[in-house]
Design an enzyme around this catalytic site. Structure first.
Site, PDB file in Angstrom:
ATOM      1  N   HIS A  43       1.065  -0.775   0.092  1.00 31.36           N
ATOM      2  CA  HIS A  43       0.009  -0.189  -0.042  1.00 31.36           C
ATOM      3  C   HIS A  43       0.878   1.360  -0.012  1.00 31.36           C
ATOM      4  O   HIS A  43       1.854   1.021   0.361  1.00 31.36           O
ATOM      5  CB  HIS A  43      -0.945  -0.328   1.119  1.00 31.36           C
ATOM      6  N   HIS A 125       5.879   5.988  -0.766  1.00 31.67           N
ATOM      7  CA  HIS A 125       7.125   4.949  -1.383  1.00 31.67           C
ATOM      8  C   HIS A 125       4.943   3.881  -0.560  1.00 31.67           C
ATOM      9  O   HIS A 125       4.697   3.794  -0.176  1.00 31.67           O
ATOM     10  CB  HIS A 125       8.413   5.442  -0.131  1.00 31.67           C
TER      11      HIS A 125
HETATM   12  O1  3AM Z   1       3.851   2.081   4.543  1.00 33.33           O
HETATM   13  P1  3AM Z   1       5.048   2.363   5.278  1.00 33.33           P
HETATM   14  O2  3AM Z   1       5.582   1.381   5.619  1.00 33.33           O
HETATM   15  O3  3AM Z   1       5.684   3.382   4.869  1.00 33.33           O
HETATM   16  O4  3AM Z   1       5.661   2.449   8.686  1.00 33.33           O
HETATM   17  C1  3AM Z   1       4.134   2.229   9.280  1.00 33.33           C
HETATM   18  C2  3AM Z   1       3.420   2.067   7.610  1.00 33.33           C
HETATM   19  O5  3AM Z   1       3.593   2.508   7.009  1.00 33.33           O
HETATM   20  C3  3AM Z   1       3.707   3.544   9.332  1.00 33.33           C
HETATM   21  O6  3AM Z   1       2.394   3.578   9.143  1.00 33.33           O
HETATM   22  C4  3AM Z   1       1.910   2.562   8.037  1.00 33.33           C
HETATM   23  C5  3AM Z   1       1.414   1.111   8.188  1.00 33.33           C
HETATM   24  O7  3AM Z   1       1.636   0.878   9.949  1.00 33.33           O
HETATM   25  N1  3AM Z   1       4.244   3.782  10.293  1.00 33.33           N
HETATM   26  C6  3AM Z   1       4.255   2.845  11.825  1.00 33.33           C
HETATM   27  N2  3AM Z   1       4.760   3.534  12.519  1.00 33.33           N
HETATM   28  C7  3AM Z   1       5.154   5.199  12.208  1.00 33.33           C
HETATM   29  C8  3AM Z   1       5.112   5.875  12.887  1.00 33.33           C
HETATM   30  N3  3AM Z   1       5.310   5.856  14.348  1.00 33.33           N
HETATM   31  C9  3AM Z   1       4.139   5.098  10.726  1.00 33.33           C
HETATM   32  N4  3AM Z   1       4.083   6.228  10.805  1.00 33.33           N
HETATM   33  C10 3AM Z   1       5.212   6.962  11.486  1.00 33.33           C
HETATM   34  N5  3AM Z   1       5.004   6.859  12.667  1.00 33.33           N
END
Ligand code: 3AM
Length: 176
Positions: A43, A125
């Site tokens: 996603h 991304h």
């Molecule tokens: O698609 P990505 O991997 O960028 O990294 C986590 C994921 O994004 C992000 O939320 C999405 C679903 O889990 N995520 C998890 N913890 C986070 C945080 N503390 C976060 N993004 C920002 N701050």
């Protein structure tokens, strides 16, 4: 303590794009690259909300439902690794204005409602690998996946029995 859910707004990818991404990944990276993200979990995150109450979820969902903007075309034609967060990703070389607008709106609504937002600018991304233990050689992005985006959704991240699943809670259509 009141129950909370770990929520985030994101774009889902078309099934065909997911298939192609998975195939490309399988041919391009060694097995020890990191933890591959399951096809169903691919996603593009728009705004991460953190663990929030049902009340806050309702308020943010209402605000999301008031967003008026047209859809846009997304072209995935870039790849890279972030060593700080230990992820390998793909994404657009040039993010469409509609995507930036949508993410900025959701992020500012979240911030105004007390959800911490990273001060870093939005870098759209799609994470392919997590927990990458070392720098990997990123192959030339020999792909160009393009699709129309006319919806976004609110997901819950559920971690159970060692697996993360994303459950869709609500979906909105992008239209003016
Ligand atoms: O698609 P990505 O991997 O960028 O990294 C986590 C994921 O994004 C992000 O939320 C999405 C679903 O889990 N995520 C998890 N913890 C986070 C945080 N503390 C976060 N993004 C920002 N701050």
């Amino acid at each position: 303590m009141a129950e909370t859910r770990r929520l985030f707004f994101a774009l889902e990818l078309p099934e065909e794009a997911k298939k192609q991404i998975i195939q490309w990944r399988a041919t391009q990276f060694p097995e020890d690259t990191g933890r591959p993200v399951a096809a169903a979990n691919l996603h593009l995150t728009l705004a991460f909300l953190g663990d929030i109450s049902a009340e806050k979820q309702k308020a943010l969902s209402q605000l999301a439902g008031r967003i008026r903007q047209n859809g846009f075309t997304l072209t995935i034609d870039d790849a890279g690794q972030w060593l700080r967060s230990n992820v390998v990703w793909i994404g657009p070389r040039h993010a469409p204005l509609g995507l930036i607008q949508l993410a900025n709106m959701l992020r500012s609504q979240a911030a105004r409602n007390g959800c911490y937002q990273s001060p870093q600018p939005f870098h759209p991304h799609i994470t392919l690998y997590r927990n990458t233990p070392r720098a990997v050689s990123i192959p030339q992005p020999n792909f160009r996946w393009q699709f129309k985006v006319d919806e976004f959704a609110l997901y819950e991240s559920v971690y159970k029995q060692g697996r993360t699943r994303y459950l869709e809670h609500q979906r909105w259509t992008l239209s003016n």
